[in-house]
Design a protein around this motif. Structure first.
Motif, short mmCIF file in Angstrom:
data_model
loop_
_atom_site.label_atom_id
_atom_site.label_comp_id
_atom_site.label_asym_id
_atom_site.label_seq_id
_atom_site.Cartn_x
_atom_site.Cartn_y
_atom_site.Cartn_z
N GLN A 1 0.83 -1.21 0.00
CA GLN A 1 0.00 0.00 0.00
C GLN A 1 0.86 1.26 0.00
N ARG A 2 1.99 1.22 0.73
CA ARG A 2 2.87 2.38 0.73
C ARG A 2 3.45 2.63 -0.67
N ARG A 3 3.81 1.53 -1.35
CA ARG A 3 4.33 1.66 -2.71
C ARG A 3 3.23 2.20 -3.65
N ALA A 4 2.02 1.70 -3.50
CA ALA A 4 0.91 2.17 -4.35
C ALA A 4 0.62 3.65 -4.10
N TYR A 5 0.71 4.07 -2.82
CA TYR A 5 0.48 5.48 -2.49
C TYR A 5 1.54 6.38 -3.13
N ARG A 6 2.80 5.96 -3.06
CA ARG A 6 3.88 6.77 -3.64
C ARG A 6 3.72 6.87 -5.15
N GLN A 7 3.35 5.77 -5.79
CA GLN A 7 3.13 5.81 -7.24
C GLN A 7 1.94 6.71 -7.60
N LEU A 8 0.88 6.64 -6.79
CA LEU A 8 -0.28 7.49 -7.03
C LEU A 8 0.07 8.96 -6.84
N ARG A 9 0.84 9.24 -5.78
CA ARG A 9 1.25 10.62 -5.53
C ARG A 9 2.10 11.16 -6.68
N LYS A 10 2.98 10.31 -7.21
CA LYS A 10 3.83 10.74 -8.33
C LYS A 10 2.98 11.02 -9.56
N ARG A 11 1.98 10.16 -9.82
CA ARG A 11 1.11 10.38 -10.98
C ARG A 11 0.30 11.66 -10.81
N LYS A 12 -0.22 11.88 -9.60
CA LYS A 12 -1.00 13.10 -9.35
C LYS A 12 -0.12 14.34 -9.48
N CYS A 13 1.10 14.26 -8.96
CA CYS A 13 2.02 15.40 -9.04
C CYS A 13 2.36 15.71 -10.49
N THR A 14 2.61 14.65 -11.27
CA THR A 14 2.93 14.86 -12.69
C THR A 14 1.75 15.47 -13.42
N ALA A 15 0.54 14.96 -13.13
CA ALA A 15 -0.65 15.49 -13.81
C ALA A 15 -0.89 16.95 -13.43
N PHE A 16 -0.69 17.28 -12.13
CA PHE A 16 -0.90 18.66 -11.69
C PHE A 16 0.04 19.63 -12.38
N TRP A 17 1.35 19.29 -12.35
CA TRP A 17 2.32 20.21 -12.94
C TRP A 17 2.21 20.25 -14.46
N SER A 18 1.83 19.14 -15.07
CA SER A 18 1.64 19.14 -16.52
C SER A 18 0.52 20.10 -16.90
N GLU A 19 -0.58 20.04 -16.15
CA GLU A 19 -1.71 20.93 -16.46
C GLU A 19 -1.35 22.38 -16.18
N ARG A 20 -0.68 22.63 -15.07
CA ARG A 20 -0.33 24.01 -14.71
C ARG A 20 0.64 24.63 -15.71
N ILE A 21 1.66 23.88 -16.07
CA ILE A 21 2.65 24.41 -17.01
C ILE A 21 2.05 24.57 -18.39
N PHE B 1 7.43 18.48 -20.95
CA PHE B 1 8.85 18.83 -20.85
C PHE B 1 9.38 19.38 -22.17
N GLN B 2 8.94 18.79 -23.27
CA GLN B 2 9.35 19.30 -24.58
C GLN B 2 8.83 20.73 -24.78
N SER B 3 7.61 20.98 -24.33
CA SER B 3 7.05 22.33 -24.44
C SER B 3 7.86 23.32 -23.58
N LEU B 4 8.30 22.86 -22.41
CA LEU B 4 9.12 23.72 -21.55
C LEU B 4 10.44 24.07 -22.22
N VAL B 5 11.08 23.08 -22.81
CA VAL B 5 12.36 23.33 -23.49
C VAL B 5 12.15 24.31 -24.65
N THR B 6 11.06 24.12 -25.39
CA THR B 6 10.78 25.01 -26.52
C THR B 6 10.55 26.44 -26.05
N ALA B 7 9.77 26.58 -24.96
CA ALA B 7 9.41 27.91 -24.50
C ALA B 7 10.56 28.63 -23.80
#
Length: 653
Positions: free
Chosen positions: A37-57, A487-493
């Motif tokens: 469960q700890r491993r699943a939580y960390r993977q979920l948190r990473k996916r949520k963090c990636t989705a959040f920053w992807s949308e914000r950027i 990330f590619q969009s970030l490098v371009t911008a």
């Protein structure tokens, strides 16, 4: 949160099993369940963090400032507002005292002179706006709001159809009566750092930016649209002013200035470039002088003039920062920085300055409050030319005094230019501005482009490469937090945009400098695809569909030439392009060619880099199906495809 709570519950169950000394099988089962469960939580948190920053950027890509702010937070650096260490009253007092000192320094100056508008040219009234105009204006507003707004901008966009008739009625009453609504005249000031590296605890490191209500800016946009239409149709806008005008930019301005200097040096002359700086230019505009200039020089009268007088009078501002607010202070001068109308009024305020510079036989070019003065002379007339240059700059300083502006001699720069072989012959005489002596420098930063005295642009290339690699190092640390597409969009911008800025001035540079710029692009592609330094880069560039640096330079020059030929570029660039007319070809098929006239030059490494020469040579080398494109969009598309085949020969589509 439910995943985290489940992990904590399984952890407590595992601890309870261990305390009651259960058998090994039960302990291992509880431990495995907790770890899974700890491993699943960390993977979920990473996916949520990636989705959040992807949308914000992804939403911040259109605004570089917001994008860098998001990247700073993502990097963990965070920007603590320096204004928190300075009370709002201190900022307010500093901004007011700064303007008061400049006003005091210009007291007693001679009255300003005013040019006269042509007979029969005037703007007396504004055109009424409809509800549809208001709806269209609201939908075009950026999603920013002010504390003075009763509702957020995004909400206003949703109800634009409902409020549009009432807003249109308010605006029309303002335009017909010549009165600007009093409730729109109060602004709160946000202190913004002038540039990085300054002392954040010093109030002088900040400039005041006015935050106005959205409705106020919407009314200003309507007035600006009508004002610019009138000024353009009447040909009243200064031709060598590139600030806040459609089709004009810092890139077009520096391209014009550098082209003129290159052609002068190609003739064998010494060229001089003087960069002037104003102190608090927008904040010290005198309202009475501005209103008189609008009437005398631009023909604004009657109700329209009354509206501008009402817009300028009775304004108040206060500073908000760090949770504190200063008391409101009246404004007796200046145009609001951060407003829509203020910058346009400023370029009209300083429009007469160009004629003064031209009367000395020199060429001006302005971008808002940045003024460039340049000219050339033969080596045998340097002394006379230096005297002319000094006299011009001092007359400009006197003109500014009369118009209640203040030239900053300490930031005035002088650059002499000639070829690399004649650098030892450049004059070393200083320029006298009032009581200040300005010594020649070897390089200046003009509108973001570094210009060297030998015009080789080595400093600009070095600065660009350094900043791009610094950005790549920062981006490397957050690559794992965002998706590959983002990330590619970030490098371009954040990297390629730096690489491309002003690259039209780099045409014809030595190959060793171009290779340095190409190394940045190669490093960016390797970072995106996680390649090693020894890996071949061509396939990565093709996959990204990136033109190589030489073709990117050609692309920029070709686009500027297309715009100049189709009257979509500033007049000062259009004059550089003309279709070749050769009488001896009247009976030949080539007489119908759209090839441009290529001016003759002496030095391939100097004269050919001027836009009038480089633009014509690039254009004439393009195939007919590219140059005959019916629109700029189609031209850019065909041009990139053509240059892509040149960048990667042998590539089959």
């Amino acid at each position: 949160m439910s995943s985290k709570r489940l992990g904590r519950r399984l952890e407590r169950r595992y601890a309870a099993v261990c305390r009651r000394a259960a058998d090994d099988a039960e302990v291992n089962a509880a431990k495995t369940a907790w770890y899974d469960q700890r491993r699943a939580y960390r993977q979920l948190r990473k996916r949520k963090c990636t989705a959040f920053w992807s949308e914000r950027i992804d939403t911040d890509l259109a605004d570089p400032r917001k994008l860098w702010r998001s990247v700073d937070v993502l990097l963990g650096r965070g920007r603590t507002s320096a204004a928190r260490s300075i009370h709002a009253d201190e900022f307010c007092r500093f901004f007011s005292e700064k303007v008061a000192k400049i006003r005091a320094a210009t007291d007693g100056a001679p009255s300003p002179s005013f040019s006269s508008v042509r007979s029969g040219v005037s703007l007396r009234t504004f055109t009424a706006v409809s509800a549809d105009d208001v709806v269209d204006g609201i939908r075009r507003l950026p999603d920013k709001c002010s504390a003075a707004d009763p509702i957020p901008t995004y909400v206003m966009k949703r109800i634009s159809d409902i409020i549009a008739p009432f807003v249109a009625e308010l605006f029309n009453r303002s335009l017909v009566s010549g009165r600007f609504p009093a409730s729109f005249k109060e602004a709160f000031i946000t202190p913004v750092m002038k540039k990085s590296g300054l002392d954040p605890t010093d109030a002088s490191s900040y400039r005041p930016i006015s935050n106005l209500s959205v409705l106020s800016k919407l009314l200003e946009r309507i007035v600006v649209r009508q004002l610019m239409t009138y000024l353009t149709d009447a040909d009243l806008l200064p031709p060598l002013q590139s600030g806040f005008r459609p089709g004009h930019s810092t890139e077009s301005a520096i391209l014009c200035v550098l082209s003129d200097i290159l052609l002068a040096v190609d003739r064998g002359d010494f060229a001089a470039l003087v960069l002037l700086d104003l102190s608090a230019a927008f904040d010290t505009v005198d309202h009475d002088i501005l209103l008189q200039r609008l009437e005398s020089s631009f023909g604004i009268a009657d109700v329209a003039w009354d509206w501008f007088r009402s817009y300028l009078s009775g304004r108040r501002q206060f500073v908000r920062c760090g949770g504190t607010r200063s008391s409101a202070v009246p404004l007796i001068c200046g145009v609001p920085q951060g407003s829509v109308l203020g910058p346009v009024l400023f370029i009209l305020y300083v429009a007469d300055l160009a004629a003064l510079i031209e009367s000395h036989g020199l060429t001006p070019h302005q971008y808002a409050d940045d003024t460039q003065i340049y000219g050339s002379c033969s080596p045998s007339h340097v002394d006379d030319f230096s005297s002319t240059l000094s006299g011009c700059v001092n007359d400009v300083a006197d003109w500014m005094q009369s118009n209640r502006l203040q030239l900053n001699p300490g930031k005035t720069e002088l650059l002499w230019c000639t070829t690399s072989r004649r650098q030892n012959r450049l004059p070393t005489a200083t320029l006298t501005v009032g009581s200040t002596t300005v010594s020649p420098v070897s390089s200046v930063r003009d509108l973001g482009i570094y210009v060297d005295s030998d015009l080789v642009m080595r400093t600009h290339v070095c600065q660009t490469v350094s900043r791009c690699f610094a950005a790549l190092r920062q981006l490397r640390s957050i690559r794992h937090l965002v998706s590959a597409t983002v990330f590619q969009s970030l490098v371009t911008a954040l990297v390629l945009s730096r690489l491309d800025y002003g690259n039209g001035t780099l045409v014809g540079l030595p190959s060793n400098l171009i290779r340095r710029l190409q190394s940045v692009q190669n490093a960016a592609a390797r970072l995106i695809f996680r390649l090693r330094r020894s890996d071949h880069i061509t396939d990565a560039l093709i996959c990204l569909h990136w033109l190589r640096v030489p073709e990117r330079i050609v692309f920029k020059v070709a686009v500027q030439t297309y715009r100049a030929l189709h009257d979509d570029a500033p007049q000062y660039l259009r004059q550089f392009t003309s279709v070749a007319e050769i009488p001896t070809r009247q009976r030949l098929r080539s007489s119908t060619s759209d090839d441009l006239c290529v001016p003759a030059v002496r030095l391939p490494t100097v004269g050919r880099r001027a836009f009038s020469v480089a633009g014509a040579r690039v254009w004439n080398a393009l195939p007919v199906d590219v140059t005959s494109a019916p629109s700029l969009f189609t031209f850019r598309k065909r041009l990139k495809l053509h240059l892509f085949t040149l960048s990667y020969p042998g590539l089959v589509y």
